[in-house]
Design an enzyme around this catalytic site. Structure first.
Site, PDB file in Angstrom:
ATOM      1  N   GLY A  12      36.490  36.268  43.560  1.00  0.00           N
ATOM      2  CA  GLY A  12      35.217  35.803  43.009  1.00  0.00           C
ATOM      3  C   GLY A  12      34.070  36.738  43.368  1.00  0.00           C
ATOM      4  O   GLY A  12      34.231  37.672  44.170  1.00  0.00           O
ATOM      5  N   ASP A  13      32.925  36.518  42.721  1.00  0.00           N
ATOM      6  CA  ASP A  13      31.709  37.305  42.977  1.00  0.00           C
ATOM      7  C   ASP A  13      31.891  38.794  42.704  1.00  0.00           C
ATOM      8  O   ASP A  13      31.264  39.638  43.346  1.00  0.00           O
ATOM      9  CB  ASP A  13      31.222  37.097  44.430  1.00  0.00           C
ATOM     10  CG  ASP A  13      30.943  35.637  44.722  1.00  0.00           C
ATOM     11  OD1 ASP A  13      30.485  34.933  43.801  1.00  0.00           O
ATOM     12  OD2 ASP A  13      31.193  35.201  45.863  1.00  0.00           O
ATOM     13  N   LYS A  16      31.022  39.218  37.544  1.00  0.00           N
ATOM     14  CA  LYS A  16      31.419  38.772  36.191  1.00  0.00           C
ATOM     15  C   LYS A  16      30.204  38.508  35.315  1.00  0.00           C
ATOM     16  O   LYS A  16      30.183  38.851  34.133  1.00  0.00           O
ATOM     17  CB  LYS A  16      32.267  37.488  36.284  1.00  0.00           C
ATOM     18  CG  LYS A  16      33.581  37.665  37.010  1.00  0.00           C
ATOM     19  CD  LYS A  16      34.301  36.338  37.218  1.00  0.00           C
ATOM     20  CE  LYS A  16      33.601  35.390  38.167  1.00  0.00           C
ATOM     21  NZ  LYS A  16      33.542  35.821  39.576  1.00  0.00           N
ATOM     22  N   GLY A  40      28.610  31.012  40.870  1.00  0.00           N
ATOM     23  CA  GLY A  40      27.238  31.505  40.844  1.00  0.00           C
ATOM     24  C   GLY A  40      27.281  32.877  40.214  1.00  0.00           C
ATOM     25  O   GLY A  40      27.793  33.815  40.812  1.00  0.00           O
ATOM     26  N   HIS A  41      26.818  32.982  38.987  1.00  0.00           N
ATOM     27  CA  HIS A  41      26.895  34.243  38.240  1.00  0.00           C
ATOM     28  C   HIS A  41      25.487  34.799  38.059  1.00  0.00           C
ATOM     29  O   HIS A  41      24.607  34.106  37.565  1.00  0.00           O
ATOM     30  CB  HIS A  41      27.569  34.018  36.881  1.00  0.00           C
ATOM     31  CG  HIS A  41      28.994  33.569  37.004  1.00  0.00           C
ATOM     32  ND1 HIS A  41      29.787  33.260  35.923  1.00  0.00           N
ATOM     33  CD2 HIS A  41      29.780  33.377  38.094  1.00  0.00           C
ATOM     34  CE1 HIS A  41      30.984  32.900  36.349  1.00  0.00           C
ATOM     35  NE2 HIS A  41      31.002  32.954  37.660  1.00  0.00           N
ATOM     36  N   GLN A 223      35.141  32.125  39.438  1.00  0.00           N
ATOM     37  CA  GLN A 223      35.956  32.456  40.609  1.00  0.00           C
ATOM     38  C   GLN A 223      36.781  33.724  40.304  1.00  0.00           C
ATOM     39  O   GLN A 223      36.363  34.521  39.488  1.00  0.00           O
ATOM     40  CB  GLN A 223      36.849  31.274  41.041  1.00  0.00           C
ATOM     41  CG  GLN A 223      36.071  30.091  41.589  1.00  0.00           C
ATOM     42  CD  GLN A 223      35.470  29.195  40.512  1.00  0.00           C
ATOM     43  OE1 GLN A 223      36.159  28.773  39.604  1.00  0.00           O
ATOM     44  NE2 GLN A 223      34.201  28.895  40.620  1.00  0.00           N
ATOM     45  N   THR A 238      40.616  27.610  44.735  1.00  0.00           N
ATOM     46  CA  THR A 238      39.861  26.554  44.089  1.00  0.00           C
ATOM     47  C   THR A 238      40.854  25.714  43.277  1.00  0.00           C
ATOM     48  O   THR A 238      42.060  25.985  43.287  1.00  0.00           O
ATOM     49  CB  THR A 238      38.712  27.135  43.240  1.00  0.00           C
ATOM     50  OG1 THR A 238      37.874  26.049  42.824  1.00  0.00           O
ATOM     51  CG2 THR A 238      39.204  27.905  42.020  1.00  0.00           C
ATOM     52  N   GLY A 307      24.800  30.484  49.851  1.00  0.00           N
ATOM     53  CA  GLY A 307      24.051  31.337  50.775  1.00  0.00           C
ATOM     54  C   GLY A 307      24.868  31.819  51.971  1.00  0.00           C
ATOM     55  O   GLY A 307      24.349  32.506  52.853  1.00  0.00           O
ATOM     56  N   ARG A 310      29.213  36.647  52.919  1.00  0.00           N
ATOM     57  CA  ARG A 310      30.573  36.879  52.427  1.00  0.00           C
ATOM     58  C   ARG A 310      31.325  37.778  53.400  1.00  0.00           C
ATOM     59  O   ARG A 310      30.742  38.689  53.974  1.00  0.00           O
ATOM     60  CB  ARG A 310      30.530  37.535  51.048  1.00  0.00           C
ATOM     61  CG  ARG A 310      29.936  36.623  49.981  1.00  0.00           C
ATOM     62  CD  ARG A 310      29.791  37.327  48.632  1.00  0.00           C
ATOM     63  NE  ARG A 310      29.136  36.456  47.653  1.00  0.00           N
ATOM     64  CZ  ARG A 310      28.391  36.902  46.636  1.00  0.00           C
ATOM     65  NH1 ARG A 310      28.226  38.190  46.436  1.00  0.00           N
ATOM     66  NH2 ARG A 310      27.834  36.057  45.795  1.00  0.00           N
ATOM     67  N   LEU A 337      29.645  50.121  42.619  1.00  0.00           N
ATOM     68  CA  LEU A 337      30.081  51.427  43.114  1.00  0.00           C
ATOM     69  C   LEU A 337      28.960  52.080  43.930  1.00  0.00           C
ATOM     70  O   LEU A 337      29.224  52.806  44.892  1.00  0.00           O
ATOM     71  CB  LEU A 337      30.470  52.328  41.933  1.00  0.00           C
ATOM     72  CG  LEU A 337      31.189  53.617  42.328  1.00  0.00           C
ATOM     73  CD1 LEU A 337      32.563  53.315  42.917  1.00  0.00           C
ATOM     74  CD2 LEU A 337      31.327  54.573  41.147  1.00  0.00           C
ATOM     75  N   ASP A 338      27.718  51.793  43.566  1.00  0.00           N
ATOM     76  CA  ASP A 338      26.565  52.379  44.278  1.00  0.00           C
ATOM     77  C   ASP A 338      26.562  52.052  45.770  1.00  0.00           C
ATOM     78  O   ASP A 338      26.052  52.815  46.583  1.00  0.00           O
ATOM     79  CB  ASP A 338      25.253  51.886  43.640  1.00  0.00           C
ATOM     80  CG  ASP A 338      25.199  50.368  43.489  1.00  0.00           C
ATOM     81  OD1 ASP A 338      26.115  49.797  42.851  1.00  0.00           O
ATOM     82  OD2 ASP A 338      24.254  49.737  44.017  1.00  0.00           O
TER      83      ASP A 338
END
Ligand code: GDP
Ligand code: IMO
Ligand code: MG
Length: 430
Positions: A12-13, A16, A40-41, A223, A238, A307, A310, A337-338
């Site tokens: 996830g995250d 997307k 959360g997108h 996800q 999930t 919040g 991660r 990538l940055d």
């Protein structure tokens, strides 16, 4: 390619939301097929940051119709708040451009209370859920005791809600949690139902009709592959079908709709995970802080929904190969990538090693046993240049192209897109 599925290839995250926003420029529909407001997108347009939990990210484009598919579990309160947030930002969310499948399930305060009570009862074995009631809502769906969007249209909706709350209160009692007040919940939910009724539709029929007419339908996953109920790191997953095939059942499309579909896997340039569960390439210390960020930037690795910081680590090629297979990925979009600028050397997990020294290139029993393995790394040169302003593949540093080509080779899928910053335009197309 009328059907285009955009799916998270990790935990996830992956980004997307911003990738859906990119492809939505050429689509008629953006349709979410699984999950609920655990997602959360984030979409960033001209410095404005939209955080979407239920409404597909494609709706930021005014020509796109958003669909909440039957595979979703929807908290009406969150949905109404999100609709208000969009409207305040000048984004129309009338029934003309938003539909809710009649067969999508509802999340009630009882599901949220149960989610918390069940997690508390698990103690040290907790999953680290988002607390949004996802598991209990899908439990009710599978038990055939759930409430669906169509129930909001029924004259006896309050009675149906009452039956659900009575059952949930009995369960909450078993966990020693306080019961909910059925009258209060009924009152607020009946008001939500009145507001949402005009949006409820037969979305499967509408999407099928659109596909037949040659219109582009984007299926937006929530996800990621490794959080899939069947194929993820069970039980640390999930409760929905996150993988690309889930787009068919989660939107009510037949198998033939998938013929020739684009299946684009969104891959973060490193690995992150929120909540508990195995993570072989996880790192700590200075490198972790570098990858996660301090929390000052909006893109730093802190949960969009909860919040929570991660967990972070090196990109895991074994899991990526697994994701490519499970989803049938036709191409990849690599994000963030940055963030790898200035990290020397880069490491990429290409295989695992078992405790007795055996090398594994693939997973014998899926990712459930991940905790047992040690990653085998390959080292690649990094680069020092900031990437945020680059828009052409040939302008990327040779080491960055090398890293991307290695990822592509590891999972045998071509790279279509690379993002080098959160803004809509910060994309390199290949
Ligand atoms: P999703 O759940 O897969 O849509 O991803 P999230 O929105 O939860 O997390 C991705 C985060 O990374 C968001 O804050 C995005 O704005 C940010 N992001 C996406 N792509 C890039 C990128 O290429 N570079 C940077 N620096 N941030 C990005
Ligand atoms: P998007 O769509 C990252 C994780 C939770 C927990 C596990 C189960 O933004 O990528 P749940 O509340 O679903 O029962 O929690 O799944 N999780 C996510 N992690 N991104 C998400 O969504 C997630 N949705 C759920 O942290 O480990
Ligand atoms: Mg997210």
């Amino acid at each position: 390619m009328p059907l285009q599925v955009i799916v998270g290839a990790q935990w996830g995250d992956e980004g997307k939301g911003r990738i859906v926003d990119w492809f939505a420029a050429g689509a008629r529909y953006a349709a979410r097929y699984n999950g609920g407001d655990n997602a959360g997108h984030t979409v960033t347009v001209g410095g404005r940051i939209f955080k979407l939990h239920l409404i597909p990210s494609g709706v930021i484009h005014p020509h796109v119709i958003g669909v909440l598919g039957n595979g979703m579990v929807i908290n009406p309160q969150t949905l109404l708040e999100e609709m208000e947030m969009l409207a305040e930002n000048g984004i129309e969310v009338s029934p003309r451009r938003l539909r809710i499948s009649f067969a999508a399930h509802l999340i009630t305060p009882a599901h949220k209370a149960l989610d918390r009570a069940i997690e508390a009862a698990r103690g040290r074995a907790e999953i680290g859920t988002t607390g949004r009631g996802i598991g209990p809502a899908y439990t009710d769906k599978a038990a055939r005791t759930g409430l669906r969007a169509a129930d909001m249209l029924a004259p006896d909706f309050a009675d149906r809600l009452g039956v659900h709350l009575a059952a949930a209160n009995r369960l909450l009692g078993l966990y020693g949690a306080p019961p909910l007040d059925p009258a209060a919940v009924c009152e607020t939910f009946c008001a939500y139902a009145e507001r949402l009724k005009p949006y409820i539709a037969d979305t499967a029929f509408e999407l099928e009709t659109a596909l037949r007419a040659g219109e582009v339908v984007l299926a937006e996953g929530a996800q990621g592959t490794l959080l899939d109920l069947d194929h993820g790191t069970y039980p640390f997953v999930t409760s929905s079908s996150t993988v690309a095939p889930g787009a068919l059942t989660g939107l009510g499309l037949g198998l033939t709709a998938a013929a020739g579909a684009r299946v684009l896997g969104v891959v973060k340039a490193f690995q992150t995970r929120v909540g508990a569960g195995p993570f072989p390439t996880e790192v700590s210390g200075e490198l972790a802080e570098r990858l996660r960020g301090s929390g000052k930037n909006p893109w730093d690795e802190f949960g969009t929904t909860t919040g929570r910081p991660r967990r972070v680590g090196w990109l895991d090629g074994v899991l990526l190969r697994y994701a490519a297979r499970l989803n049938g990925l036709t191409e990849l979009a690599v994000t963030k990538l940055d963030i790898l600028t200035g990290i020397q050397p880069l490491r990429l997990c290409v295989a695992y090693q078992t405790a007795d020294g055996q090398r594994l290139d693939d997973l014998p029993f899926g990712p459930a046993d991940l905790g047992k393995y040690q990653p085998v790394y390959e080292e690649l040169p990094g680069w020092e240049e900031p990437l945020g302003e680059l828009r052409r593949w040939r302008d990327l540093p040779a080491a960055a192209r090398g890293y991307l080509e290695r990822i592509s080779a590891l999972c045998n899928a071509p790279i279509r897109l690379v993002s080098v910053g959160p803004e809509r335009e910060q994309v390199v197309e290949k």
